[in-house]
Design an enzyme around this catalytic site. Sequence first.
Site, PDB file in Angstrom:
ATOM      1  CD  GLU A  78      -2.820   2.628  -2.707  1.00 20.98           C
ATOM      2  OE1 GLU A  78      -3.802   1.881  -2.883  1.00 20.98           O
ATOM      3  OE2 GLU A  78      -1.649   2.198  -2.575  1.00 20.98           O
ATOM      4  CB  ALA A  79       1.180   8.388  -3.094  1.00 25.88           C
ATOM      5  CE1 TYR A 133      -3.765   2.475   0.899  1.00 21.56           C
ATOM      6  CE2 TYR A 133      -2.085   3.439   2.303  1.00 21.56           C
ATOM      7  CZ  TYR A 133      -3.303   3.529   1.673  1.00 21.56           C
ATOM      8  OH  TYR A 133      -4.056   4.661   1.797  1.00 21.56           O
ATOM      9  CG  HIS A 134       2.596   4.615  -2.955  1.00 19.90           C
ATOM     10  ND1 HIS A 134       3.002   5.736  -2.266  1.00 19.90           N
ATOM     11  CD2 HIS A 134       3.461   4.481  -3.998  1.00 19.90           C
ATOM     12  CE1 HIS A 134       4.056   6.263  -2.876  1.00 19.90           C
ATOM     13  NE2 HIS A 134       4.352   5.510  -3.932  1.00 19.90           N
ATOM     14  N   GLY A 135       1.769   4.874   0.827  1.00 22.51           N
ATOM     15  CA  GLY A 135       1.459   6.028   1.653  1.00 22.51           C
ATOM     16  C   GLY A 135       1.732   7.322   0.898  1.00 22.51           C
TER      17      GLY A 135
END
Length: 307
Positions: free
Chosen positions: A181-182, A108-110
């Site tokens: 997503e980030a 999962y991309h923060g």
Amino acid sequence: MEFLHVAIEYVQGLDIDYIRWVLWLVYPILITFLLPLCILVLIYVTALMLFIYKQRMKLKAAYDRDFWYGARKTVGALWIAQARIWHGYEVEGLENIPASGPALIIYYHGTLPVDFYYVMATLEMERGQQIHIVGDRFLFHVPGWSTLLEVFKVTPGAVSNCVEVLRSGHLLSIAPGGVREALFGDENYTVMWSSRCGFAKVAHQANVPIIPMFTMNIREAFRTPGWARAWLRGFYERTRLPLVPIYGFFPVKLKTIFGEPIIPNPTLSHEELRDLVKSRIEDLIISHQPRPGSILQALLQRFPWFR
């Protein structure tokens, strides 16, 4: 001179308490938006260190020694020290990553993927393993980062290149959500992969295990303002330029969790494999992340009695 006297009288006439109140009001805003620059500075320091090693390698080419290995170890020690001091960083499930041989890490991309920098450093320092990374194309246009990307094996995400890396026996990491997503995710930790299934094609062709990865509180370390997400999403979709302000670098508790390996089943389609991996990532989020995320709660988790 008359203007100077007028200016002095004006300053002397200001209410000191009022000035203090204004500074108290402005300081948090300045600190909040300036702290993300620390990560950028750290990346540039890393690039500078690697550049120095590169010159040293040229000067001492006759010596039978791998200077890049020493460079990565030095950089890894720097990042691990920062991770443990600032974030109380921990890793769970590291045994799920093969100690040797290829594997595909899907994460999962923060907002800023500092957690993955910490993972790279952890594997380098504890196991001597290096991860190859699929990076967004804009990274290859950032001035001064060419040596950094070369040494840390960052590559564009062509399926053929990824399969070649895995068939060569290396670890490879991909964040299917990428920049979208980030920058446009929020504290609800919704996985934003759209219809992307390139990593599933890679896993099928290379026939390697997929390791799901998630880092608790990664969106509490850095965030994007809600108004920016609403206004700039359309601009990003048209231009692919990641021009969204980022704030944070809060010293929240970070803990990376690696899930159990997923063996690609040849009977599954690429879309079915993608959905299976996505569900495993979402399971990790549900199990380890309070939602919506709270910066205050994530800060308190630095203390054992609040976990």
